[in-house]
Design a protein around this motif. Structure first.
Motif, mmCIF file in Angstrom:
data_model
loop_
_atom_site.group_PDB
_atom_site.id
_atom_site.type_symbol
_atom_site.label_atom_id
_atom_site.label_comp_id
_atom_site.label_asym_id
_atom_site.label_seq_id
_atom_site.Cartn_x
_atom_site.Cartn_y
_atom_site.Cartn_z
ATOM 1 N N ASP A 1 8.276 55.851 -56.379
ATOM 2 C CA ASP A 1 7.693 57.048 -55.768
ATOM 3 C C ASP A 1 7.206 56.808 -54.344
ATOM 4 O O ASP A 1 6.516 57.642 -53.769
ATOM 5 N N PRO B 1 7.386 56.584 -50.357
ATOM 6 C CA PRO B 1 8.179 57.196 -49.284
ATOM 7 C C PRO B 1 9.156 56.174 -48.684
ATOM 8 O O PRO B 1 8.880 54.970 -48.654
ATOM 9 N N ASP C 1 10.025 55.307 -45.679
ATOM 10 C CA ASP C 1 9.572 54.409 -44.607
ATOM 11 C C ASP C 1 8.742 53.257 -45.159
ATOM 12 O O ASP C 1 8.833 52.128 -44.675
ATOM 13 N N GLN C 2 7.952 53.513 -46.191
ATOM 14 C CA GLN C 2 7.161 52.458 -46.805
ATOM 15 C C GLN C 2 8.056 51.495 -47.582
ATOM 16 O O GLN C 2 7.841 50.288 -47.568
#
Length: 189
Positions: free
Chosen positions: A138, A140, A142-143
């Motif tokens: 879950d 994002p 970019d993370q």
């Protein structure tokens, strides 16, 4: 023929010994890090400075020592990818452990030493992939990419450590390159 039977039994006994020993060390590691750690400790252990990624990891109960074990499994698997562990690869893995904050005598370091003494079974990579996949499910994109860059970057350093003939040529073997691709793919979804 009987010599092969004894060799098979010896190998099975060694595998059983290391499996029990590794399980005991993993249990000790889980029990020694119940408090999750601070963001600063997690940042020092992981090399990640993105506050959102650190918050996500801390929210999932990952502390400094547990992240170190999580992050070092790919290094170990890459180091053993060709079936042998060179002194350069061992040094690169231990350097990664030092950067992750593991000290000699720590539970995580003891587990790492076991993995460097005897190649871990295929279950280590499978468990790491499952853990990493659940971790980023879950998260994002970019993370995920920030975390991927840290983990795969460290594994690439290990793969590059002993590659090539006299340090020349293609320093990363085909089997290591394939494994690095598998590690990176875990973060893609």
């Amino acid at each position: 023929m009987s010599e092969r039977i004894f060799e098979d039994r010896r190998a099975a006994l060694e595998e059983a010994f290391f499996a029990r020993h590794n399980e005991a060390l993993l249990r000790q590691l889980r029990e020694s890090d119940p408090a999750q750690g601070t963001h600063a400790a997690l940042a020092a252990a992981s090399g990640i400075n993105d506050a959102a990624v650190l918050e996500r990891l801390a929210g999932l109960g990952i502390g400094a020592q547990t992240f170190a074990a999580f992050a070092l499994a790919p290094l170990v698997v890459v180091a053993w990818a060709d079936g042998t562990l060179s002194s350069e690869e061992r040094s690169a893995v231990l350097s990664g452990a030092h950067k992750a904050g593991l000290k000699a005598g720590d539970v995580g370091h003891k587990l790492l030493e076991q993995w460097l003494a005897q190649p871990p079974g295929p279950g280590l990579l499978a468990a790491w992939k499952a853990y990493a996949h659940a971790l980023v499910a879950d998260m994002p994109l970019d993370q995920r990419h920030a975390l991927r860059d840290v983990v795969v970057g460290q594994a690439e350093a290990v793969a590059d450590a002993a590659g090539g003939f006299l340090g020349l040529g293609n320093r990363v073997s085909a089997v290591e390159r394939k494994l690095l691709g598998e590690l990176a793919a875990v973060f893609e979804g």
